[in-house]
Design an enzyme around this catalytic site. Structure first.
Site, PDB file in Angstrom:
ATOM      1  N   HIS A   1       0.799  -1.241   0.000  1.00  0.00           N
ATOM      2  CA  HIS A   1       0.000   0.000   0.000  1.00  0.00           C
ATOM      3  C   HIS A   1       0.829   1.286   0.000  1.00  0.00           C
ATOM      4  O   HIS A   1       0.368   2.320  -0.454  1.00  0.00           O
ATOM      5  CB  HIS A   1      -1.025   0.000   1.151  1.00  0.00           C
ATOM      6  CG  HIS A   1      -0.457   0.296   2.498  1.00  0.00           C
ATOM      7  ND1 HIS A   1       0.087  -0.689   3.297  1.00  0.00           N
ATOM      8  CD2 HIS A   1      -0.339   1.453   3.204  1.00  0.00           C
ATOM      9  CE1 HIS A   1       0.504  -0.132   4.425  1.00  0.00           C
ATOM     10  NE2 HIS A   1       0.257   1.144   4.402  1.00  0.00           N
TER      11      HIS A   1
ATOM     12  N   GLU B   1       3.625   5.215  -3.334  1.00  0.00           N
ATOM     13  CA  GLU B   1       3.708   6.566  -2.766  1.00  0.00           C
ATOM     14  C   GLU B   1       5.117   6.902  -2.280  1.00  0.00           C
ATOM     15  O   GLU B   1       5.589   8.020  -2.448  1.00  0.00           O
ATOM     16  CB  GLU B   1       2.721   6.648  -1.605  1.00  0.00           C
ATOM     17  CG  GLU B   1       2.487   8.063  -1.123  1.00  0.00           C
ATOM     18  CD  GLU B   1       1.538   8.078   0.060  1.00  0.00           C
ATOM     19  OE1 GLU B   1       1.737   8.941   0.910  1.00  0.00           O
ATOM     20  OE2 GLU B   1       0.641   7.228   0.133  1.00  0.00           O
ATOM     21  N   ASP B   2       5.792   5.930  -1.661  1.00  0.00           N
ATOM     22  CA  ASP B   2       7.057   6.236  -0.986  1.00  0.00           C
ATOM     23  C   ASP B   2       8.317   5.778  -1.720  1.00  0.00           C
ATOM     24  O   ASP B   2       9.419   6.074  -1.277  1.00  0.00           O
ATOM     25  CB  ASP B   2       7.073   5.591   0.417  1.00  0.00           C
ATOM     26  CG  ASP B   2       5.986   6.168   1.316  1.00  0.00           C
ATOM     27  OD1 ASP B   2       5.485   7.248   0.983  1.00  0.00           O
ATOM     28  OD2 ASP B   2       5.636   5.529   2.325  1.00  0.00           O
TER      29      ASP B   2
END
Length: 739
Positions: free
Chosen positions: A88, A92-93
């Site tokens: 998840h 994004e990271d």
């Protein structure tokens, strides 16, 4: 990060141990090939996050494993969700892209992870980034509910491990959780997760009350367990005699729900009697479920006298989130009211695991309330130009509300939130019927649009082609669907009126020899305090803005022309910068604001009247500078959840010789000279000034509100303690505001 020695070997061992625990949790849902998919996702997450660490200093991979574990164990999700939970944060990271995810795991996983990835890019600074994220997440909910379920697992783990974060971050995340995520867990039927999220939010926003209730619960634990044993033993005995297989146990209420009860009823902890509920879970086959539940109900009510007003039958009409149970409140052996919940194993699993369990049993319940609810979410999301903030507020309103059941003239059952009106019902049937609704017949009797419906009403809607939505309709509709449809109709109407206003304004400015251009229009709107040029045009068309105000604007512009020239740079920072000015030190030396703790001009929010000793934060308003709120203020969670970027750190500094306004609500048994005794304690013993006093006495019961000036929470607590000792006084509580 602190200096400490990292033992890589020990960490790798711990990662392997946690991964094996995750596989054990997934076991019930695993099919052929699933283990390899989970392994592939785990390897990718491990590799992508290998250089990253959490605020606690632990390897970052602990977090995705924990989120996957919650999804598997506490929500009961399957392999696709476990894969998405492990990945998840990857997009994004780290450098991994959605295309790479799709290539490795397929389209479904890509779509879920896209829904979980926060929006990047620039938004209207007045809107909340969080509201936009929430809206995006819900757009994906309409396609795949697993996005929300994984997001809830992610939020739950973050809340469980939040002690290493900065205080302002803790407050923002905790407020957002209680404002949006706990109601969402409730709506999806995840009661255990909802309660834990509420408790954890309270732990950070109101730590003193949280610790106080936790300590009290702990002190009474042995006594409570003894009482539960005495209460359930006779029930177990009769169930065994009658051959009914069931487990009976006591379940303590959450700290947050106990606090809610104390607040709503203005009672101390000792007077909250239903600190726990007794749950009876029956092992019954599907076709006998209802009969068995009612049979157990009759056994319980033969043993203990029930409260006739407290029977809740969610077996015949399940809640909108699929919750089924029979609730009754009975008088226990020691004169205490005890809540008893009766349900079957299937119902219990749906109550505990909500949506995930609901899919498992879906065959037996094709048109479930949850499917209808997702359909409603789609309807609300379909409004193209709705402001994200309005959307979140409307949506939030419909998350927590209990349902009522209303019948159409032909006997179709429609579920609506509590306090829904005839107009809500009209919009629920169809948007066009709502927009043209002029009245309704409830149980064959004519009622206005604002009539609040009761459970079981039969409603017929009356329409007219001449009717159109009105502004005041927003005051009495409660469903998100009705609000969103009314707003979009009004916006359309406003747009049409604003077009006429534009032409009128152009003519008026010409007569005042002011050039009609965007810059001047924005200046006029700003001067007259309208949020947009459209509002200005609309008010010109309605005659609210006249030539006199425009002349005043022209005169004002001439006066400030000397100081013309706009300052560049970040508007937000310049706003704060403008507030840091030379201030009368004596008046403003009590609160330090911002990261560098400067002395800044502020006002105390009247909604919660903070006093020294309270946990506080600053909120940058649009027109009134910085307002100081208590972190336990009724409005705090909404402000922090929606406008996190406007929240400023604040703490009390020197408070000598300063007096702060706060309110006390006092109840008791009326007696001659009681007011005199109270004012003596306040004014003479404590030398505290009283600002206002309102007292009513009804049939021997005394009820009073007193606004007093105190120095800090310590003085307030001593004052309350002494007031409680006045003969006849039964309760003294601090209340939030003068209103």
């Amino acid at each position: 990060m602190k200096d400490y020695v990292i033992d890589i070997e020990a960490e790798n061992k711990e990662i392997r141990k946690r991964y094996r625990a995750l596989l054990r949790a997934c076991k019930p849902t695993l099919q052929r090939g699933d283990k390899q998919e989970i392994r592939k996702a785990f390897d990718l997450a491990l590799d992508s996050h290998k250089e990253m660490r959490r605020k606690s200093g632990e390897p970052y991979i602990y977090h995705p494993i924990a989120v996957a574990q919650i999804a598997a164990e506490e929500i009961g999700l399957g392999t696709t969700s476990i894969v998405c939970a492990l990945l998840h944060d990857v997009v994004e990271d780290t450098n991994v892209t959605l295309d790479e995810i799709e290539e490795m795991f397929g389209k479904k996983v890509r779509r879920i992870i896209d829904g979980l990835t926060k929006i990047s890019g620039i938004f209207d600074p007045n809107s909340s980034m969080q509201a936009e994220n929430f809206r995006k997440m819900l757009l994906t909910l309409a396609d795949d509910v697993r996005v929300i379920l994984i997001k809830l697992a992610d939020r739950l783990h973050n809340m469980r491990t939040m002690e290493f974060m900065a205080r302002d971050k803790q407050l923002k995340i905790a407020s957002e959780t209680s404002y949006l995520y706990a109601p969402l867990a409730h709506r999806l039927g995840l009661y255990a997760i909802k309660s834990e999220l509420e408790d954890l939010s309270m732990k950070f926003t109101d730590p003193d009350t949280y610790k106080f209730i936790a300590r009290k619960l702990n002190e009474k634990k042995a006594e409570r367990e003894r009482f539960i044993g005495d209460f359930i033993d006779p029930i177990k005995e009769i169930l065994e005699e009658q051959g009914i297989k069931a487990s009976v146990f006591g379940r303590p209420k959450s700290i947050h729900s106990i606090w809610n009860k104390m607040r709503k009823k203005s009672i101390p902890f000792e007077e909250v009697y239903d600190l726990f509920a007794i749950r009876i879970v029956i092992d019954a086959v599907d076709e006998k479920e209802k009969t068995e539940c009612w049979k157990v109900y009759s056994i319980v009510t033969d043993l203990y006298r029930p409260n006739p007003d407290r029977l809740r039958d969610w077996i015949s009409s399940p809640k909108g989130n699929g919750y089924e149970s029979l609730h009754t409140t009975v008088m226990g052996p020691k004169g205490q009211w005890v809540e008893v919940q009766i349900r079957t194993k299937r119902m219990n699993e749906i109550a505990e695991k909500g949506f995930a369990a609901h899919w498992k049993y879906k065959e037996s319940n094709s048109d479930s309330g949850l499917d209808q609810w997702i359909k409603k979410v789609r309807d609300v999301l379909s409004s193209p130009d709705q402001n994200a903030m309005d959307f979140v507020d409307d949506f939030k309103m419909n998350l927590f509300s209990d349902e009522i059941f209303i019948f159409t003239p032909k006997g179709t059952l429609i579920q609506l939130p509590n306090n829904a009106t005839a107009l809500d019902f009209a919009f629920e049937i169809h948007s066009d019927i709502g927009a043209s609704c002029i009245g309704a017949k409830v149980n064959h009797k004519l009622v206005p649009l604002s009539h609040v419906l009761q459970n079981g009403d039969q409603v017929e809607i009356i329409t007219s082609s001449k009717q159109s939505p009105k502004e005041d309709w927003l005051n009495f509709v409660v469903t998100a669907k009705a609000k969103s449809k009314i707003r979009s109709s009004l916006k359309e109407e406003k747009r049409r009126v604003a077009e006429d206003g534009k032409e009128i304004l152009e003519r008026k400015l010409k007569s005042l020899k002011v050039t009609y251009n965007t810059d001047n229009i924005n200046k006029i709107a700003n001067y007259l305090k309208y949020p947009s040029s459209q509002d200005l045009f609309y008010n010109v068309a309605k005659g609210i803005v006249d030539i006199k105000q425009l002349r005043e604007y022209v005169a004002h512009e001439k006066a400030v022309e000397i100081n013309a020239g706009s300052s560049s740079g970040n508007q937000f920072n310049s706003h704060i910068g403008g507030l840091v000015e030379k201030i009368n030190k004596k008046e403003f030396d009590t609160i330090l604001i911002g990261d560098d703790m400067q002395k800044v001009d502020y006002t105390l929010a009247p909604c919660c009247n903070p006093i020294p000793g309270d946990d506080i934060f600053g909120f940058l308003t649009v027109n009134d500078g910085i307002k100081i709120h208590r972190t336990s203020c009724p409005n705090a969670s909404k402000l922090m959840a929606n406008y996190g970027y406007r929240i400023l750190k604040a703490r009390w500094a020197s408070t000598k010789d300063s007096a702060f306004l706060t309110g006390l609500h006092i109840v008791g048994i009326d007696d001659v000279g009681l007011v005199n005794k109270l004012t003596t304690v306040i004014s003479q013993e404590f030398a505290v000034n009283i600002r206002s006093l309102s007292i009513s006495s009804n049939d021997g019961i005394f009820d009073g509100n007193i606004m007093v000036y105190v120095n800090d929470t310590q003085q307030l607590e001593s004052l309350m303690k002494n007031l409680k000792q006045v003969r006849g006084i039964t309760g003294v509580n601090r209340y939030e505001s003068e209103n």
